[in-house]
Design an enzyme around this catalytic site. Structure first.
Site, PDB file in Angstrom:
ATOM      1  N   TRP A 107       0.805  -1.223   0.000  1.00 63.96           N
ATOM      2  CA  TRP A 107       0.000   0.000   0.000  1.00 63.96           C
ATOM      3  C   TRP A 107       0.840   1.276   0.000  1.00 63.96           C
ATOM      4  O   TRP A 107       0.308   2.357  -0.156  1.00 63.96           O
ATOM      5  CB  TRP A 107      -0.917   0.004   1.243  1.00 63.96           C
ATOM      6  CG  TRP A 107      -0.184  -0.420   2.496  1.00 63.96           C
ATOM      7  CD1 TRP A 107      -0.183  -1.675   3.037  1.00 63.96           C
ATOM      8  CD2 TRP A 107       0.680   0.376   3.317  1.00 63.96           C
ATOM      9  NE1 TRP A 107       0.636  -1.707   4.145  1.00 63.96           N
ATOM     10  CE2 TRP A 107       1.176  -0.458   4.350  1.00 63.96           C
ATOM     11  CE3 TRP A 107       1.084   1.714   3.295  1.00 63.96           C
ATOM     12  CZ2 TRP A 107       2.046  -0.002   5.334  1.00 63.96           C
ATOM     13  CZ3 TRP A 107       1.964   2.161   4.276  1.00 63.96           C
ATOM     14  CH2 TRP A 107       2.428   1.309   5.271  1.00 63.96           C
TER      15      TRP A 107
ATOM     16  N   LYS B 166      -2.472  -8.984  -6.991  1.00 64.21           N
ATOM     17  CA  LYS B 166      -3.295  -8.688  -5.810  1.00 64.21           C
ATOM     18  C   LYS B 166      -2.720  -7.432  -5.161  1.00 64.21           C
ATOM     19  O   LYS B 166      -1.759  -7.482  -4.396  1.00 64.21           O
ATOM     20  CB  LYS B 166      -3.287  -9.829  -4.786  1.00 64.21           C
ATOM     21  CG  LYS B 166      -4.327  -9.569  -3.690  1.00 64.21           C
ATOM     22  CD  LYS B 166      -4.049 -10.278  -2.391  1.00 64.21           C
ATOM     23  CE  LYS B 166      -3.058  -9.608  -1.503  1.00 64.21           C
ATOM     24  NZ  LYS B 166      -3.454  -8.253  -0.995  1.00 64.21           N
TER      25      LYS B 166
ATOM     26  N   CYS C 146      10.328   1.386   2.211  1.00 64.93           N
ATOM     27  CA  CYS C 146      11.269   0.361   2.683  1.00 64.93           C
ATOM     28  C   CYS C 146      12.722   0.824   2.576  1.00 64.93           C
ATOM     29  O   CYS C 146      13.568   0.398   3.357  1.00 64.93           O
ATOM     30  CB  CYS C 146      11.067  -0.930   1.911  1.00 64.93           C
ATOM     31  SG  CYS C 146      11.122  -0.681   0.136  1.00 64.93           S
TER      32      CYS C 146
ATOM     33  N   SER D 274       6.076  -6.905   4.470  1.00 60.73           N
ATOM     34  CA  SER D 274       6.842  -7.032   5.716  1.00 60.73           C
ATOM     35  C   SER D 274       7.612  -8.358   5.799  1.00 60.73           C
ATOM     36  O   SER D 274       7.268  -9.341   5.131  1.00 60.73           O
ATOM     37  CB  SER D 274       5.893  -6.917   6.913  1.00 60.73           C
ATOM     38  OG  SER D 274       5.012  -8.012   6.930  1.00 60.73           O
TER      39      SER D 274
ATOM     40  N   GLU E 144      12.093  -1.951  12.051  1.00 67.43           N
ATOM     41  CA  GLU E 144      11.767  -0.925  11.063  1.00 67.43           C
ATOM     42  C   GLU E 144      10.569  -0.099  11.546  1.00 67.43           C
ATOM     43  O   GLU E 144       9.556  -0.660  11.960  1.00 67.43           O
ATOM     44  CB  GLU E 144      11.404  -1.617   9.750  1.00 67.43           C
ATOM     45  CG  GLU E 144      11.178  -0.666   8.615  1.00 67.43           C
ATOM     46  CD  GLU E 144      10.836  -1.391   7.325  1.00 67.43           C
ATOM     47  OE1 GLU E 144      10.254  -2.493   7.386  1.00 67.43           O
ATOM     48  OE2 GLU E 144      11.132  -0.827   6.264  1.00 67.43           O
TER      49      GLU E 144
END
Ligand code: NAD
Length: 474
Positions: free
Chosen positions: A148, A172, A281, A226, A378
């Site tokens: 997202w 997806k 990221c 993740s 993170e």
């Protein structure tokens, strides 16, 4: 008006009985409603991708490339309209969202060209009259699971290399931000990509990934997200012997040495830190600053934090939008509270802004102790934790101290230090006096727990190709 998002299976847009809301993170209001894929929809998508693969792999690389280039042109043309959809669902500013679409178009152009460079080779034969060849062939129907934070860019990084290689795709997109990827897929269809070559499903991520990874039709999986979810998907792929590319979390170290141009470093770092509210990221995430420039660095970053205008991404004044989900808001608050409780100095921000929407202040923390949770995990938020160091070796040990290795950054005026650290840092990408580690023509990918495989560069097609040896006697 709430938009209704349908599934795309074999060229047909399908509505299902079930629906899931998509929430605007700036207002908390519903933006869209998406159809939830059922098991029979997933089976139909897999069958469509398999049937289309038999035709798509025979379309010439030149023709596939032409379609991808057409898609890139359409993306540039409609970047602002697609950008607005991204802002409404992700929260990032409209300028950033528009740039995301334009930048993603580069990947379609790049892979359009790379499609024509899927070279095999001829191996000298042992006997006369024999021809020995290595052929590269598309691996088959693929499953692209995109997140997202960069909805169009990350979907592009699944779609463009797969289609260029001759693979078909079931995409997806993340359920939080589906509208940008849906528009992108519509552009691919407009550019001539045939029915079944690209399909879109969403709903329950665990249901979709477990059914499709197990399905006999899917040969390849690519996931961005993740580490825990990546680990789970890698186990599923292992169980069913499917090839998998993983682009997982990072916790990018930044080393700022005494000889660095601190003003330049802070200007570059702040721009990349607050993009997408720090939910990137590869964004700079752990800041290690040498003793001699520590005070200047912290003061300049405090000013950079204070200059941020946090607000609805559709408002042209805003330089930073909300976090994408309430889940992130709670996670970011908890990281900051924990660091302060451990003894970190709160130098700016450190709180939620307003009661409506997921807004969190740009936050600067000084002298953060190593045991603070945010030095290990993170943060995926607009947090700048700063730590002092004295010696080169100490900085490298801090940078390499985690089991993550996506991107790393360093600022120094010394060529010797630059060269030495480019070898010593354990990371998939290293930016030295530069933040430009993510471009279409360069490989992007992590080491250690940050993932495996690459997206972008020549390496980007590798995950979608099989190697076949042909030995042919006269
Ligand atoms: P999360 O672990 O809850 O979910 C991450 C994503 O994975 C979501 O989009 C979710 O829909 C999807 N997902 C969850 N379970 C799945 C399953 N079984 N099968 C397929 N997909 C599944 O994390 P989150 O709160 O959404 O995001 C926070 C963390 O995610 C960050 O700390 C960051 O490490 C990571 N992340 C990384 C990137 C990236 O670009 N590498 C992008 C987004 C999120």
């Amino acid at each position: 008006m709430v938009r209704k998002l349908k599934l795309l299976i074999d060229g047909q847009w399908l509505d299902t009985q079930n629906a899931r809301p998509v929430i605007n993170p700036a207002t908390g209001e519903p933006e869209a409603e998406l159809s939830v894929a059922r098991s029979e929809d997933l089976a139909a998508a897999a069958a469509a991708a398999a049937a289309a693969f038999e035709k798509w792999k025979r379309v010439s690389a030149l023709e596939r490339g032409n379609m991808l280039r057409k898609c890139a042109a359409l993306m540039r043309e409609r970047a602002a309209a697609i950008g607005e959809l991204i802002t409404r669902e992700n929260g990032k500013t409209l300028a950033e969202a528009t740039l995301e679409v334009q930048w993603a178009a580069d990947y379609f152009d790049w892979f359009a060209e790379e499609a024509r460079r899927v070279y095999g080779r001829v191996i000298p034969a042992r006997m006369p009259g024999v021809r020995q060849m290595v052929l590269r062939e598309p691996i088959g129907p693929s499953l692209g699971l995109s997140p997202w934070n960069w909805p169009v860019m990350t979907a592009t990084r699944k779609l463009a290399p797969a289609l260029a290689a001759g693979c078909t795709v079931i995409l997806k997109p993340a359920e939080e931000t589906p509208s940008g990827p849906v528009e992108l897929v519509k552009l691919l269809v407009e550019a001539g990509v045939p029915a079944g070559a690209v399909n879109v499903v969403y709903g329950d991520p665990a249901h979709i990934s477990s059914e499709l990874i197990a399905s006999k039709e899917i040969r390849k999986v690519s996931f961005t997200g993740s580490v825990p979810v990546g680990r789970h998907l890698a186990a599923l792929a292992g169980q069913h012997l499917k090839r998998i590319t993983l682009e997982l979390g990072g916790h990018a170290p930044v080393l700022v040495f005494d000889d660095a141009d601190v003003a330049d470093a802070v200007a570059k770092l702040a721009t990349f830190k607050f993009r997408t509210s720090g939910q990137v990221c590869s964004c700079p995430s752990r800041f290690f600053v040498q003793e001699g420039v520590y005070d200047e660095f912290v003061e300049r970053f405090r000013q950079a934090c204070a200059r941020q205008v946090v607000g609805n991404g559709l408002d042209t004044q805003s330089t930073m939008g909300p976090l994408t989900s309430e889940r992130r808001l709670h996670a970011v608050s908890a990281f900051v509270d924990n660091a302060v409780a451990q003894g970190a100095q709160l130098l700016h921000g450190g709180k939620r802004l307003g009661a409506r929407g997921n807004f969190y202040a740009p936050t600067l923390l000084g002298d953060v102790p190593p045991q603070a949770q945010l030095m290990q995990e993170e943060t995926f938020g607009p947090i700048v934790p700063v730590v002092r160091f004295q010696r080169y070796e100490e900085a490298i040990a801090l940078a390499n101290g985690l089991n993550l290795g996506l991107s790393a950054y360093a600022f120094t005026a010394s060529l010797a230090t630059a060269q030495r650290l480019s070898e010593d840092i354990q990371s998939g990408m290293v930016g030295i006096n530069s933040m430009a580690v993510s471009i279409a023509e360069a490989p992007f990918g992590g080491i250690k727990d940050s993932g495996q495989g690459h997206e972008g560069g020549q390496e980007g097609l590798e995950g979608y190709l099989n190697t076949k040896f042909v030995s042919q006697a006269g």
